[in-house]
Motif scaffolding. Structure first.
Motif, PDB file in Angstrom:
ATOM      1  N   CYS A 117      60.154  84.743 -44.020  1.00  0.00           N
ATOM      2  CA  CYS A 117      59.847  86.105 -44.485  1.00  0.00           C
ATOM      3  C   CYS A 117      59.564  86.058 -45.978  1.00  0.00           C
ATOM      4  O   CYS A 117      60.411  85.612 -46.760  1.00  0.00           O
ATOM      5  N   ILE A 118      58.379  86.509 -46.365  1.00  0.00           N
ATOM      6  CA  ILE A 118      58.030  86.561 -47.798  1.00  0.00           C
ATOM      7  C   ILE A 118      58.463  87.923 -48.334  1.00  0.00           C
ATOM      8  O   ILE A 118      57.958  88.951 -47.884  1.00  0.00           O
ATOM      9  N   GLY A 119      59.397  87.924 -49.282  1.00  0.00           N
ATOM     10  CA  GLY A 119      59.924  89.175 -49.825  1.00  0.00           C
ATOM     11  C   GLY A 119      61.361  89.371 -49.384  1.00  0.00           C
ATOM     12  O   GLY A 119      61.634  89.651 -48.219  1.00  0.00           O
ATOM     13  N   ALA A 120      62.296  89.171 -50.335  1.00  0.00           N
ATOM     14  CA  ALA A 120      63.732  89.273 -50.022  1.00  0.00           C
ATOM     15  C   ALA A 120      64.294  90.580 -50.566  1.00  0.00           C
ATOM     16  O   ALA A 120      65.292  90.601 -51.270  1.00  0.00           O
ATOM     17  N   GLY A 121      63.619  91.686 -50.242  1.00  0.00           N
ATOM     18  CA  GLY A 121      64.054  92.983 -50.767  1.00  0.00           C
ATOM     19  C   GLY A 121      64.879  93.773 -49.779  1.00  0.00           C
ATOM     20  O   GLY A 121      65.560  93.211 -48.915  1.00  0.00           O
ATOM     21  N   TYR A 122      64.795  95.101 -49.894  1.00  0.00           N
ATOM     22  CA  TYR A 122      65.579  96.009 -49.060  1.00  0.00           C
ATOM     23  C   TYR A 122      65.204  95.896 -47.588  1.00  0.00           C
ATOM     24  O   TYR A 122      66.010  96.204 -46.713  1.00  0.00           O
ATOM     25  N   VAL A 123      63.960  95.470 -47.319  1.00  0.00           N
ATOM     26  CA  VAL A 123      63.542  95.316 -45.920  1.00  0.00           C
ATOM     27  C   VAL A 123      63.694  93.862 -45.476  1.00  0.00           C
ATOM     28  O   VAL A 123      64.331  93.572 -44.459  1.00  0.00           O
ATOM     29  N   GLY A 124      63.114  92.939 -46.249  1.00  0.00           N
ATOM     30  CA  GLY A 124      63.136  91.525 -45.857  1.00  0.00           C
ATOM     31  C   GLY A 124      64.557  91.011 -45.652  1.00  0.00           C
ATOM     32  O   GLY A 124      64.843  90.363 -44.634  1.00  0.00           O
ATOM     33  N   GLY A 125      65.458  91.300 -46.588  1.00  0.00           N
ATOM     34  CA  GLY A 125      66.833  90.775 -46.508  1.00  0.00           C
ATOM     35  C   GLY A 125      67.555  91.245 -45.251  1.00  0.00           C
ATOM     36  O   GLY A 125      67.915  90.439 -44.384  1.00  0.00           O
ATOM     37  N   PRO A 126      67.765  92.574 -45.093  1.00  0.00           N
ATOM     38  CA  PRO A 126      68.501  93.055 -43.921  1.00  0.00           C
ATOM     39  C   PRO A 126      67.823  92.732 -42.584  1.00  0.00           C
ATOM     40  O   PRO A 126      68.492  92.345 -41.627  1.00  0.00           O
ATOM     41  N   THR A 127      66.487  92.882 -42.480  1.00  0.00           N
ATOM     42  CA  THR A 127      65.847  92.631 -41.171  1.00  0.00           C
ATOM     43  C   THR A 127      66.018  91.171 -40.773  1.00  0.00           C
ATOM     44  O   THR A 127      66.331  90.872 -39.616  1.00  0.00           O
ATOM     45  N   MET A 128      65.851  90.278 -41.726  1.00  0.00           N
ATOM     46  CA  MET A 128      65.962  88.860 -41.380  1.00  0.00           C
ATOM     47  C   MET A 128      67.415  88.477 -41.078  1.00  0.00           C
ATOM     48  O   MET A 128      67.673  87.638 -40.219  1.00  0.00           O
ATOM     49  N   ALA A 129      68.348  89.103 -41.781  1.00  0.00           N
ATOM     50  CA  ALA A 129      69.760  88.815 -41.504  1.00  0.00           C
ATOM     51  C   ALA A 129      70.088  89.213 -40.057  1.00  0.00           C
ATOM     52  O   ALA A 129      70.822  88.507 -39.359  1.00  0.00           O
ATOM     53  N   VAL A 130      69.529  90.322 -39.608  1.00  0.00           N
ATOM     54  CA  VAL A 130      69.803  90.776 -38.233  1.00  0.00           C
ATOM     55  C   VAL A 130      69.093  89.864 -37.217  1.00  0.00           C
ATOM     56  O   VAL A 130      69.686  89.487 -36.201  1.00  0.00           O
ATOM     57  N   ILE A 131      67.855  89.490 -37.505  1.00  0.00           N
ATOM     58  CA  ILE A 131      67.159  88.574 -36.577  1.00  0.00           C
ATOM     59  C   ILE A 131      67.971  87.271 -36.454  1.00  0.00           C
ATOM     60  O   ILE A 131      68.206  86.769 -35.355  1.00  0.00           O
ATOM     61  N   ALA A 132      68.414  86.744 -37.601  1.00  0.00           N
ATOM     62  CA  ALA A 132      69.171  85.474 -37.560  1.00  0.00           C
ATOM     63  C   ALA A 132      70.457  85.635 -36.746  1.00  0.00           C
ATOM     64  O   ALA A 132      70.812  84.771 -35.941  1.00  0.00           O
ATOM     65  N   LEU A 133      71.123  86.768 -36.942  1.00  0.00           N
ATOM     66  CA  LEU A 133      72.386  86.989 -36.223  1.00  0.00           C
ATOM     67  C   LEU A 133      72.156  87.095 -34.712  1.00  0.00           C
ATOM     68  O   LEU A 133      72.922  86.535 -33.914  1.00  0.00           O
ATOM     69  N   LYS A 134      71.118  87.815 -34.343  1.00  0.00           N
ATOM     70  CA  LYS A 134      70.873  88.078 -32.916  1.00  0.00           C
ATOM     71  C   LYS A 134      70.151  86.926 -32.222  1.00  0.00           C
ATOM     72  O   LYS A 134      70.107  86.879 -30.994  1.00  0.00           O
ATOM     73  N   CYS A 135      69.520  86.041 -32.977  1.00  0.00           N
ATOM     74  CA  CYS A 135      68.735  84.950 -32.370  1.00  0.00           C
ATOM     75  C   CYS A 135      69.204  83.606 -32.938  1.00  0.00           C
ATOM     76  O   CYS A 135      68.520  83.012 -33.785  1.00  0.00           O
ATOM     77  N   PRO A 136      70.342  83.102 -32.477  1.00  0.00           N
ATOM     78  CA  PRO A 136      70.866  81.850 -33.055  1.00  0.00           C
ATOM     79  C   PRO A 136      69.914  80.665 -32.869  1.00  0.00           C
ATOM     80  O   PRO A 136      69.995  79.695 -33.621  1.00  0.00           O
ATOM     81  N   SER A 137      68.973  80.793 -31.914  1.00  0.00           N
ATOM     82  CA  SER A 137      68.054  79.663 -31.683  1.00  0.00           C
ATOM     83  C   SER A 137      66.848  79.700 -32.624  1.00  0.00           C
ATOM     84  O   SER A 137      65.972  78.843 -32.533  1.00  0.00           O
ATOM     85  N   ILE A 138      66.791  80.685 -33.481  1.00  0.00           N
ATOM     86  CA  ILE A 138      65.646  80.779 -34.402  1.00  0.00           C
ATOM     87  C   ILE A 138      66.128  80.490 -35.830  1.00  0.00           C
ATOM     88  O   ILE A 138      67.173  80.983 -36.250  1.00  0.00           O
ATOM     89  N   GLN A 139      65.338  79.679 -36.551  1.00  0.00           N
ATOM     90  CA  GLN A 139      65.685  79.443 -37.964  1.00  0.00           C
ATOM     91  C   GLN A 139      64.930  80.447 -38.826  1.00  0.00           C
ATOM     92  O   GLN A 139      63.712  80.586 -38.705  1.00  0.00           O
ATOM     93  N   VAL A 140      65.648  81.150 -39.674  1.00  0.00           N
ATOM     94  CA  VAL A 140      65.039  82.190 -40.501  1.00  0.00           C
ATOM     95  C   VAL A 140      65.216  81.835 -41.981  1.00  0.00           C
ATOM     96  O   VAL A 140      66.341  81.637 -42.438  1.00  0.00           O
ATOM     97  N   VAL A 141      64.101  81.767 -42.698  1.00  0.00           N
ATOM     98  CA  VAL A 141      64.189  81.524 -44.142  1.00  0.00           C
ATOM     99  C   VAL A 141      63.526  82.704 -44.865  1.00  0.00           C
ATOM    100  O   VAL A 141      62.385  83.058 -44.554  1.00  0.00           O
ATOM    101  N   VAL A 142      64.251  83.308 -45.797  1.00  0.00           N
ATOM    102  CA  VAL A 142      63.694  84.413 -46.572  1.00  0.00           C
ATOM    103  C   VAL A 142      63.347  83.876 -47.954  1.00  0.00           C
ATOM    104  O   VAL A 142      64.199  83.288 -48.626  1.00  0.00           O
TER     105      VAL A 142
END
Ligand code: NAD
Ligand code: UGA
Length: 469
Positions: A6-31
């Motif tokens: 995810c390009i952009g670690a702001g109010y949207v990028g940070g929380p949305t990616m944190a939730v994707i990572a939490l809900k999808c342990p099989s996916i690697q998420v880098v912000v």
């Protein structure tokens, strides 16, 4: 393992990616972000944004399948799905200044993706963008493609600050727009597969690209329009003796209208409503639809009118002069449960009061001294352009003190203005506040949260939005 960047670690990028990572342990998420200080903060104990529940979920996934990095190019090159969640502020100069969206940050992200990619990518528009932006992005990517296949999806975000984690866990809907080609449909299914880890299938809506892009602007315009509608009614309530809370309650009971988002206030703020409506207005004008543009412009005009009306009430009630008088400002964030001050009505109210030569003492439980000083010394729309985000020394704006104790803010003040609906303001010791204020002591409640009857019994002169005096 699917890799998301995810390009952009702001109010949207940070929380949305944190939730994707939490809900999808099989996916690697880098912000990733170009802001070193933001990434450092995401990797520290003190996250760069305040959002209830966020810290907990970041801690659960960080270092496992959730990473924050400044190495933008490497992580983009390695990803299968790239979310672009950069800021899309209002242009401050040139064609469309003050209305059109500035896509500089978006375009530079797209060009960087084209530069560093060596494998096929799904590029997801997470930022709110003008309708047809995907076409421009497609052009930038395909003209520089080196044989790589790019699929562009529009997946706008509907979270609200203060309730972001709840909204992401349990969204009313997830919207995914894509090309109506086999490759486009395949990309939609891939992204749908990510959300399907926790969002019920019937809440994942798929559309064409332009419907998805426009739905985001339309949703924000409809929400803001409700607030301007109730705020317009609040002025009429004050003129007639009706009570806006009673009117909203009665109107909202109609199931076709619904009760949410009908709280009269000093005006709406936040980084998006005004920006997105201005953008919508500009698009309508560019498409030869001045009547439609004027309809939506009115939502902003009523919001500006509401802020002005509030200040006029403060000054006129205080015998037409606030010059040299101390006024306590309770709350500076644009709503409760966030430290975000972008386009907060408090900026306009404070600037107007300062113009009338008031002395301000500001208290907000989540906003820093630096941030308030910066907000009060910046020009409109400049806040979202990083060149202006220079640190400032406190005390730059004269006649403003910023304190961490609400009772200190109110001591010796002639008036209190409540500009954010923080829960703690409902249960303050108002008798203690009254005892230490100049008399007559005024309360101007811009959020309708205080118990008017009780405060009047103590001796305050109370003004609420849309309520009988
Ligand atoms: P933000 O300013 O908090 O974050 C954007 C980040 O992008 C910044 O940290 C910035 O440094 C980074 N950035 C800019 N250009 C970059 C580049 N080329 N490479 C890497 N990083 C770059 O903004 P936000 O509030 O997260 O909003 C982002 C988008 O989402 C906007 O379009 C906004 O309209 C939309 N949106 C916001 C909200 C919200 O509640 N804030 C909700 C829904 C949609
Ligand atoms: C808003 C939308 O609610 C989100 O769906 C959207 O994703 C987001 O904008 C965005 O695109 O950025 P947000 O601005 O975070 O979210 O917060 P809201 O709860 O919508 O509040 C916006 C402003 O309206 C605040 O200043 C709030 O105090 C004010 N408001 C809200 C009122 O004055 N009255 C109300 O009844 C509701």
């Amino acid at each position: 393992m699917v890799k998301i960047c995810c390009i952009g670690a702001g109010y949207v990028g940070g929380p949305t990616m944190a939730v994707i990572a939490l809900k999808c342990p099989s996916i690697q998420v880098v912000v990733v972000d170009i802001s070193v200080s933001r990434i450092t903060a995401w990797n520290s104990e003190q996250l760069p944004i305040y959002e209830p529940g966020l810290e907990d979920i970041v801690k659960q996934s960080r270092g496992k399948n959730l990473f924050f990095s400044t190495d933008v190019e490497k992580n983009v090159a390695e990803a299968d799905i790239i979310f672009v969640s950069v800021n899309t502020p209002t242009k401050t100069q040139g064609l469309g200044a003050g209305r059109a969206a500035d896509l500089t940050y978006w375009e530079s992200a797209a060009r960087m993706i084209a530069d560093v990619s060596t494998s096929n990518k799904i590029v997801v528009e997470k930022s709110t963008v003008p309708v047809k932006t995907a076409e421009a992005i497609e052009k930038i990517l395909s003209f520089n493609s080196k044989g790589i296949n790019y699929q562009i999806l529009s997946n706008p975000e509907f979270l609200a600050e203060g309730t972001a984690i709840q909204d992401l866990f349990n969204p009313d809907r997830v919207l995914i727009g894509g090309r109506e080609t086999p490759d486009g449909q395949k990309a939609i299914q891939t992204l749908k597969g990510v959300y399907a880890h926790w969002v019920p299938e019937d809440r994942i809506i798929t559309t064409n690209l332009w419907s998805a892009e426009l739905s985001k602007l339309a949703a924000n315009a409809f929400l803001a329009q409700r607030i301007s509608s109730v705020n317009a009614m609040s002025a009429l309530c004050e003129a007639t003796g009706a009570d806006v809370s009673q009117v909203s309650h009665a109107v909202g009971k109609d199931t076709r209208i619904g009760s949410k988002f009908l709280n009269a206030s000093v005006g709406f703020g936040g980084s998006c409503f005004q920006k997105d409506i201005l953008n919508l207005v500009y698009i309508c004008e560019c498409n030869g639809l001045p009547e439609v543009a004027n309809y939506w412009k009115q939502v902003i005009k009523v919001n500006d009118y509401q802020k002005k009306r509030f200040v006029n009430r403060v000054v006129s009630s205080m015998f037409n002069t606030v010059s040299g008088k101390k006024i306590a400002i309770l709350g500076f964030a644009f709503k409760k449960d966030t430290g975000d001050t972008r386009e907060t009505p408090a900026i306009d109210v404070c600037k107007e009061l300062l113009r009338d030569r008031a002395r301000l003492s500001i208290y907000d439980p989540q906003v820093t001294v630096d941030q308030i000083q910066r907000d009060l010394s910046m020009d409109k729309f400049d806040w979202d352009h990083p060149v202006h985000l220079q640190p400032m020394s406190p005390g730059t704006v004269k006649k403003v003190s910023i304190v961490w104790d609400v009772y200190e803010a109110a001591r010796d003040a002639h008036a209190i203005c409540i500009l954010t609906e923080w829960d703690e303001f409902k249960t303050l010791d108002y008798q203690r506040i009254f005892d230490n204020m100049q008399k007559p002591a005024f309360v101007f409640d811009g959020r309708n949260i205080v118990n008017v009857k009780k405060l009047r019994e103590i001796g305050f002169i109370v003004y609420s939005i849309g309520k009988p005096l």
